[in-house]
Design an enzyme around this catalytic site. Sequence first.
Site, PDB file in Angstrom:
ATOM      1  N   ARG A  15       0.834  -1.201   0.000  1.00  0.00           N
ATOM      2  CA  ARG A  15       0.000   0.000   0.000  1.00  0.00           C
ATOM      3  C   ARG A  15       0.879   1.266   0.000  1.00  0.00           C
ATOM      4  NH1 ARG A  15      -0.530   4.649   2.661  1.00  0.00           N
ATOM      5  NH2 ARG A  15      -0.048   3.579   4.615  1.00  0.00           N
ATOM      6  N   ASP A  16       1.487   1.592   1.116  1.00  0.00           N
ATOM      7  CA  ASP A  16       2.308   2.803   1.184  1.00  0.00           C
ATOM      8  C   ASP A  16       3.478   2.690   0.208  1.00  0.00           C
ATOM      9  OD1 ASP A  16       3.741   5.096   2.047  1.00  0.00           O
ATOM     10  OD2 ASP A  16       3.084   4.833   4.099  1.00  0.00           O
ATOM     11  N   HIS A 205       4.917   4.782  12.815  1.00  0.00           N
ATOM     12  CA  HIS A 205       5.034   4.692  11.346  1.00  0.00           C
ATOM     13  C   HIS A 205       6.049   5.763  10.921  1.00  0.00           C
ATOM     14  CE1 HIS A 205       2.837   4.311   7.275  1.00  0.00           C
ATOM     15  NE2 HIS A 205       3.523   5.425   7.113  1.00  0.00           N
ATOM     16  N   HIS A 207       8.646   7.421   8.207  1.00  0.00           N
ATOM     17  CA  HIS A 207       9.285   7.578   6.901  1.00  0.00           C
ATOM     18  C   HIS A 207      10.742   7.972   7.170  1.00  0.00           C
ATOM     19  CE1 HIS A 207       5.902   7.004   4.061  1.00  0.00           C
ATOM     20  NE2 HIS A 207       5.211   7.184   5.168  1.00  0.00           N
ATOM     21  N   CYS A 238       3.799   9.424   0.487  1.00  0.00           N
ATOM     22  CA  CYS A 238       2.435   9.857   0.196  1.00  0.00           C
ATOM     23  C   CYS A 238       2.491  10.834  -0.976  1.00  0.00           C
ATOM     24  CB  CYS A 238       1.840  10.528   1.433  1.00  0.00           C
ATOM     25  SG  CYS A 238       0.220  11.223   1.122  1.00  0.00           S
ATOM     26  N   ASN A 247       9.172   4.613   3.431  1.00  0.00           N
ATOM     27  CA  ASN A 247       9.079   4.149   4.813  1.00  0.00           C
ATOM     28  C   ASN A 247      10.417   3.543   5.230  1.00  0.00           C
ATOM     29  OD1 ASN A 247       6.208   3.669   3.538  1.00  0.00           O
ATOM     30  ND2 ASN A 247       5.911   3.834   5.731  1.00  0.00           N
TER      31      ASN A 247
HETATM   32  P1  HMG Z   1     -12.943  14.224  -3.761  1.00  0.00           P
HETATM   33  O1  HMG Z   1     -12.613  14.514  -5.202  1.00  0.00           O
HETATM   34  O2  HMG Z   1     -13.083  15.382  -2.839  1.00  0.00           O
HETATM   35  O3  HMG Z   1     -14.214  13.281  -3.627  1.00  0.00           O
HETATM   36  O4  HMG Z   1     -11.805  13.255  -3.229  1.00  0.00           O
HETATM   37  P2  HMG Z   1     -15.738  13.564  -3.751  1.00  0.00           P
HETATM   38  O5  HMG Z   1     -16.409  13.055  -2.534  1.00  0.00           O
HETATM   39  O6  HMG Z   1     -16.004  15.011  -4.167  1.00  0.00           O
HETATM   40  O7  HMG Z   1     -16.141  12.641  -5.000  1.00  0.00           O
HETATM   41  C1  HMG Z   1     -15.554  12.875  -6.279  1.00  0.00           C
HETATM   42  C2  HMG Z   1     -15.504  11.568  -7.026  1.00  0.00           C
HETATM   43  O8  HMG Z   1     -14.656  10.632  -6.351  1.00  0.00           O
HETATM   44  C3  HMG Z   1     -16.853  10.901  -7.164  1.00  0.00           C
HETATM   45  O9  HMG Z   1     -16.827  10.161  -8.368  1.00  0.00           O
HETATM   46  C4  HMG Z   1     -16.843   9.905  -6.022  1.00  0.00           C
HETATM   47  O10 HMG Z   1     -17.705   8.817  -6.233  1.00  0.00           O
HETATM   48  C5  HMG Z   1     -15.407   9.452  -6.036  1.00  0.00           C
HETATM   49  P3  HMG Z   1     -17.401  10.777  -9.748  1.00  0.00           P
HETATM   50  O11 HMG Z   1     -18.836  11.089  -9.420  1.00  0.00           O
HETATM   51  O12 HMG Z   1     -16.602  12.021 -10.063  1.00  0.00           O
HETATM   52  O13 HMG Z   1     -17.196   9.681 -10.737  1.00  0.00           O
HETATM   53  N1  HMG Z   1     -14.942   8.923  -4.733  1.00  0.00           N
HETATM   54  C6  HMG Z   1     -14.287   7.758  -4.587  1.00  0.00           C
HETATM   55  N2  HMG Z   1     -13.899   6.828  -5.482  1.00  0.00           N
HETATM   56  C7  HMG Z   1     -13.264   5.746  -4.990  1.00  0.00           C
HETATM   57  N3  HMG Z   1     -12.997   5.558  -3.680  1.00  0.00           N
HETATM   58  C8  HMG Z   1     -13.367   6.465  -2.773  1.00  0.00           C
HETATM   59  C9  HMG Z   1     -14.054   7.619  -3.227  1.00  0.00           C
HETATM   60  N4  HMG Z   1     -14.544   8.702  -2.591  1.00  0.00           N
HETATM   61  C10 HMG Z   1     -15.088   9.485  -3.527  1.00  0.00           C
HETATM   62  N5  HMG Z   1     -13.087   6.256  -1.481  1.00  0.00           N
HETATM   63  C11 HMG Z   1     -11.048  11.528  -1.729  1.00  0.00           C
HETATM   64  C12 HMG Z   1     -11.819  12.829  -1.865  1.00  0.00           C
HETATM   65  C13 HMG Z   1     -10.884  11.271  -0.257  1.00  0.00           C
HETATM   66  C14 HMG Z   1     -11.816  10.415  -2.410  1.00  0.00           C
HETATM   67  C15 HMG Z   1      -9.666  11.692  -2.443  1.00  0.00           C
HETATM   68  O14 HMG Z   1      -9.074  12.849  -1.977  1.00  0.00           O
HETATM   69  C16 HMG Z   1      -8.761  10.522  -2.206  1.00  0.00           C
HETATM   70  O15 HMG Z   1      -8.991   9.422  -2.699  1.00  0.00           O
HETATM   71  N6  HMG Z   1      -7.680  10.733  -1.419  1.00  0.00           N
HETATM   72  C17 HMG Z   1      -6.797   9.626  -1.043  1.00  0.00           C
HETATM   73  C18 HMG Z   1      -5.387  10.124  -0.956  1.00  0.00           C
HETATM   74  C19 HMG Z   1      -4.466   8.983  -0.553  1.00  0.00           C
HETATM   75  O16 HMG Z   1      -4.715   7.820  -0.838  1.00  0.00           O
HETATM   76  N7  HMG Z   1      -3.350   9.329   0.109  1.00  0.00           N
HETATM   77  C20 HMG Z   1      -2.396   8.340   0.556  1.00  0.00           C
HETATM   78  C21 HMG Z   1      -2.870   7.543   1.723  1.00  0.00           C
HETATM   79  S1  HMG Z   1      -2.576   8.357   3.279  1.00  0.00           S
HETATM   80  C22 HMG Z   1      -0.910   8.042   3.589  1.00  0.00           C
HETATM   81  O17 HMG Z   1      -0.195   7.522   2.770  1.00  0.00           O
HETATM   82  C23 HMG Z   1      -0.372   8.387   4.943  1.00  0.00           C
HETATM   83  C24 HMG Z   1      -0.044   7.155   5.810  1.00  0.00           C
HETATM   84  O18 HMG Z   1       0.889   6.306   5.182  1.00  0.00           O
HETATM   85  C25 HMG Z   1       0.543   7.620   7.163  1.00  0.00           C
HETATM   86  C26 HMG Z   1       1.683   8.632   6.950  1.00  0.00           C
HETATM   87  O19 HMG Z   1       2.753   8.236   6.474  1.00  0.00           O
HETATM   88  O20 HMG Z   1       1.417   9.814   7.223  1.00  0.00           O
HETATM   89  C27 HMG Z   1      -1.304   6.349   6.116  1.00  0.00           C
HETATM   90 MG    MG Z   2       3.040   6.542   5.214  1.00  0.00          MG
END
Ligand code: HMG
Ligand code: MG
Length: 300
Positions: A15-16, A205, A207, A238, A247
């Site tokens: 994932r990450d 966690h 990095h 990220c 990481n």
């Molecule tokens: P948005 O554009 O604001 O979403 O994105 P929305 O609610 O306005 O919807 C827009 C469209 O997205 C719609 O589809 C929704 O259905 C769809 P359309 O009508 O345009 O066809 N949608 C989705 N599709 C699939 N899965 C979903 C979903 N939600 C809405 N869950 C959203 C908001 C949260 C979806 C977007 O910003 C996003 O996906 N962000 C994820 C970012 C991400 O994955 N970041 C990395 C993970 S966090 C990380 O790595 C940190 C960590 O490792 C710890 C650390 O190191 O800090 C955990």
């Molecule tokens: Mg991370």
Amino acid sequence: MKLPDSVTLIEVGPRDGLQNEAQFVPTDTKLAFIRHLWSAGFKEMEVTSFVSPKWVPQMMDSKEIMHLAGNQKGTIVLAPNKKGIEAALSSGAKSIAVFLGVSSTFNQKNINKSTKEAMEDLIPQIKILKTKGVFVRACISTAFYCPYEGRIEPQSTLDLCRQFAEAGADELSVADTIGRATPKEAFELFSLLKSRLPEMLLTAHFHDTKKMALANIYASLLAGIDRFDSSAGGLGGCPFAPGASGNVATEDVVYMLENMGIQTGINPDVLVEAISIVKPYVSRPILSGYYISSTIEKGT
Ligand code: HMG
Ligand code: MG
């Protein structure tokens, strides 16, 4: 402070490790990577995330990954919102990681919501997940530093952690998202969280941007932490945290801990084999000490 006899390592490579890679890693390759990683001995692994494919195209095959590899006990998937949580549940997920940064600017870039807005949405979702018997992991990003806002006050991190604990989360994975914390900061924050949230399952966690991650793990052990996220090969980052590197490499964590007499249950040589499965697809070189020395020894 007495060090633990054993620790739990949560592998986050699929994932990450992969989410930040621009080139799409074929689903079959991801599955082979995941299966090989399980054979190294992990009890918990983040395998994919149910996020928007427009935002993170690499994770667009989450449904298929869960369909073909989701039966393994200890499988964790990430989900940012109601839509992602519902998709994760439909895929059979028993352990769901929600995620939120302490810093609102980071959250705006990562999930298009402020911390307050996202928390208001997540609290009822966590309550629903608990009625269904799902294990809820809450990943707390920017717990030390934010790429946009700079240093984060430990009290702010504690406040957010407390909100997740009160909502019913089972675990807090507290992250140095951009890899800037020092061992002193790691010791102080985890000591604070341990003392204020004594009932919570706490995971660190790290990095490794500034190459502090192993030292930070040691400092966290001294603060009483015995669960660590790590990524095979040190992959990761990220897409919405500019300047962050991967990481901490799982194989280096295993080497350090095992040679300190702390059991991990993980075979680092199997990790080296697992890394070779995804290596042709990843943009960055594998620079972990264990990987480099073992490939030199083998002459590969
Ligand atoms: P948005 O554009 O604001 O979403 O994105 P929305 O609610 O306005 O919807 C827009 C469209 O997205 C719609 O589809 C929704 O259905 C769809 P359309 O009508 O345009 O066809 N949608 C989705 N599709 C699939 N899965 C979903 C979903 N939600 C809405 N869950 C959203 C908001 C949260 C979806 C977007 O910003 C996003 O996906 N962000 C994820 C970012 C991400 O994955 N970041 C990395 C993970 S966090 C990380 O790595 C940190 C960590 O490792 C710890 C650390 O190191 O800090 C955990
Ligand atoms: Mg991370």
